[in-house]
Design a protein around this motif. Sequence first.
Motif, short mmCIF file in Angstrom:
data_model
loop_
_atom_site.label_atom_id
_atom_site.label_comp_id
_atom_site.label_asym_id
_atom_site.label_seq_id
_atom_site.Cartn_x
_atom_site.Cartn_y
_atom_site.Cartn_z
N LYS A 248 0.84 -1.19 0.00
CA LYS A 248 0.00 0.00 0.00
C LYS A 248 0.88 1.25 0.00
N GLY A 249 0.46 2.24 -0.75
CA GLY A 249 1.17 3.50 -0.77
C GLY A 249 0.38 4.58 -0.05
N SER A 250 1.10 5.47 0.63
CA SER A 250 0.43 6.63 1.22
C SER A 250 1.31 7.86 0.97
N PHE A 251 0.71 9.02 1.06
CA PHE A 251 1.43 10.25 0.72
C PHE A 251 1.63 11.13 1.94
N GLU A 252 2.77 11.80 1.96
CA GLU A 252 3.11 12.64 3.10
C GLU A 252 3.85 13.88 2.59
N ARG A 253 3.46 15.04 3.07
CA ARG A 253 4.19 16.27 2.72
C ARG A 253 5.53 16.28 3.42
N VAL A 254 6.59 16.63 2.68
CA VAL A 254 7.91 16.65 3.31
C VAL A 254 8.56 18.02 3.15
#
Length: 164
Positions: free
Chosen positions: A158-164
Amino acid sequence: MVKIALNLTAEVENIVELYTSPEYEWNLKLRCTSCNEADDKWHAINPDEEVQGKGGPGSFNFQMKCKFCSNVSTIDIVKDSIRHITAKENGMIENQTIAVFDCRGVEPVAFDPQSDWIAKSEGGYTFESVDFGDDENGDAWFGYDDLAKVSVSVADLKGSFERV
Ligand SMILES: [Zn+2]
């Protein structure tokens, strides 16, 4: 511009390392940050692609015109951000960053791993062309390590997104 990391989670069996082939394209669903509408289509982002920018200088890996508000957005895969991910001893890949996207006017909302992955087994065997198949079958891959005589797998990717 906003930098967004794609983090992966998976359960592995006798696999120590997972990474994408040099030909890999990142399949994302995108949401326009101007009108907040999400496009239902999958888009393939290729780090080697150079699309000439419309109405501005420079080139980008990907450019899209929102079909709802006509806003033009772009994505670049941050240079050298694509990494190999490694499994922990408990057989888990937990929220590891595999790539970072530089997004202007758009944000990824879904990731489909598809094919062109490479996996290394605990026994040192390298599996080329690992394929996670289409959505209906779930994102999993099963193989057999002939050298170590054990089954290998990457399940529930599973992929998830995060602001970096
Ligand atoms: Zn829009």
